[in-house]
Design a protein around this motif. Sequence first.
Motif, PDB file in Angstrom:
ATOM      1  N   ALA A 138       0.829  -1.205   0.000  1.00 48.18           N
ATOM      2  CA  ALA A 138       0.000   0.000   0.000  1.00 48.18           C
ATOM      3  C   ALA A 138       0.866   1.257   0.000  1.00 48.18           C
ATOM      4  N   GLU A 139       1.965   1.226   0.781  1.00 51.19           N
ATOM      5  CA  GLU A 139       2.867   2.380   0.816  1.00 51.19           C
ATOM      6  C   GLU A 139       3.552   2.581  -0.539  1.00 51.19           C
ATOM      7  N   GLU A 140       3.991   1.476  -1.162  1.00 50.65           N
ATOM      8  CA  GLU A 140       4.617   1.581  -2.482  1.00 50.65           C
ATOM      9  C   GLU A 140       3.634   2.127  -3.515  1.00 50.65           C
ATOM     10  N   LYS A 141       2.376   1.696  -3.444  1.00 50.66           N
ATOM     11  CA  LYS A 141       1.357   2.183  -4.354  1.00 50.66           C
ATOM     12  C   LYS A 141       1.104   3.669  -4.140  1.00 50.66           C
ATOM     13  N   ALA A 142       1.070   4.085  -2.867  1.00 46.80           N
ATOM     14  CA  ALA A 142       0.849   5.504  -2.552  1.00 46.80           C
ATOM     15  C   ALA A 142       2.001   6.363  -3.067  1.00 46.80           C
ATOM     16  N   VAL A 143       3.236   5.856  -2.903  1.00 42.23           N
ATOM     17  CA  VAL A 143       4.407   6.593  -3.390  1.00 42.23           C
ATOM     18  C   VAL A 143       4.368   6.710  -4.912  1.00 42.23           C
ATOM     19  N   ALA A 144       3.995   5.604  -5.580  1.00 40.53           N
ATOM     20  CA  ALA A 144       3.919   5.628  -7.044  1.00 40.53           C
ATOM     21  C   ALA A 144       2.852   6.613  -7.516  1.00 40.53           C
ATOM     22  N   GLN A 145       1.699   6.623  -6.844  1.00 40.78           N
ATOM     23  CA  GLN A 145       0.645   7.570  -7.212  1.00 40.78           C
ATOM     24  C   GLN A 145       1.075   9.009  -6.981  1.00 40.78           C
ATOM     25  N   ALA A 146       1.800   9.235  -5.878  1.00 38.12           N
ATOM     26  CA  ALA A 146       2.292  10.588  -5.604  1.00 38.12           C
ATOM     27  C   ALA A 146       3.287  11.036  -6.666  1.00 38.12           C
ATOM     28  N   ALA A 183       2.865  14.146  -9.180  1.00 40.16           N
ATOM     29  CA  ALA A 183       3.895  15.178  -9.274  1.00 40.16           C
ATOM     30  C   ALA A 183       4.345  15.373 -10.711  1.00 40.16           C
ATOM     31  N   GLU A 184       4.513  14.263 -11.441  1.00 41.04           N
ATOM     32  CA  GLU A 184       4.902  14.358 -12.846  1.00 41.04           C
ATOM     33  C   GLU A 184       3.802  15.017 -13.669  1.00 41.04           C
ATOM     34  N   GLY A 185       2.539  14.681 -13.351  1.00 33.96           N
ATOM     35  CA  GLY A 185       1.413  15.314 -14.050  1.00 33.96           C
ATOM     36  C   GLY A 185       1.355  16.802 -13.791  1.00 33.96           C
ATOM     37  N   SER A 186       1.618  17.204 -12.544  1.00 31.85           N
ATOM     38  CA  SER A 186       1.601  18.634 -12.212  1.00 31.85           C
ATOM     39  C   SER A 186       2.717  19.379 -12.932  1.00 31.85           C
ATOM     40  N   LEU A 187       3.913  18.732 -13.038  1.00 32.27           N
ATOM     41  CA  LEU A 187       5.033  19.362 -13.735  1.00 32.27           C
ATOM     42  C   LEU A 187       4.748  19.526 -15.223  1.00 32.27           C
ATOM     43  N   SER A 188       4.147  18.467 -15.815  1.00 34.73           N
ATOM     44  CA  SER A 188       3.835  18.549 -17.241  1.00 34.73           C
ATOM     45  C   SER A 188       2.758  19.593 -17.510  1.00 34.73           C
ATOM     46  N   THR A 189       1.794  19.712 -16.595  1.00 32.51           N
ATOM     47  CA  THR A 189       0.749  20.729 -16.746  1.00 32.51           C
ATOM     48  C   THR A 189       1.344  22.118 -16.641  1.00 32.51           C
TER      49      THR A 189
END
Length: 298
Positions: free
Chosen positions: A262-270, A274-280
């Motif tokens: 669950a922690e690994e999934k949360a980190v991957a989603q974060a 973050a990458e989506g926010s940078l691209s936007t």
Amino acid sequence: QHAMLAPAAAFWILSIFTRREHVPPRDLVMLFFASLLGVTINQGCFITGVGMSSPIDASIITTTTPILTMILAALYLKEPVTSKKVMGIFSSAIGALILIFSARTLSTSAGQNGILGDLLCVIAEICFACYCVFFKDLIGRYSAVTLMKWMFTYASICCIPFSYRSLSAIDFVSLPLNIYADIAFVIFGATFIAYLLVPVAQQRLRPTLVTMYCYVQPTVATILAILWGMDRFTPTKIVAIVLVFGGVYLVNRSKSRVQMEAEEKAVAQAQLQAEGSLSTAASASAPAATSDSSDAKK
């Protein structure tokens, strides 16, 4: 045999007052093998082994159960072997061993077949560790009463050929009342209630943590011996008890496979967010940069 047959009857009687659960034939077969590992072979080998070995040897061998369970859970259930889990197991093991070796009333004399007795105790602990790990999913599907009524029924059937002669030779009429009281405690206290609660714990806790509580047994025995005037508190015993419960706490606080995933999934989603926010942000800044360049040319 009475330690199997009487609890089986008690579980069947209790099942009358609980919700009826249908157990398909495939699960009945699985419950038979669970009974072999968790009750029949485990109890049979341990009781026979203690008679051949010494109580202190058997107590020491019992401390290996959480270690065996941790290894099996890592291989079969893919449970992580974390530093907290390792530290907790060895902390409790050290505390339990201190209590075992400091027990003044414990006999250290082994029987004539000491090595064979020790081997039987090891087999008993391996079987219980396998039961906790391999049948975790099966245990989670049914109530404790349903599980135990079938497991003790199978255990009773398996024990009849080996214990019928010795059991039939006992003159129950001539037994004193205190012996009946001891038998009643073994059947209903140490067996019925204990095995009724174990599946409840197994459904809520990881296998390694379930077996960790075997380290509490020397602690309880020490406290009872002190209360009954058979022993006394010493600084060594206090340190040992702290080590036992501290180890259980560490294992309880260690992360399970589900928590780590669950922690690994949360980190991957974060990271994706973050990458989506940078691209936007980059897309938004590109038109502004183009506009500034056009104004500069003009």
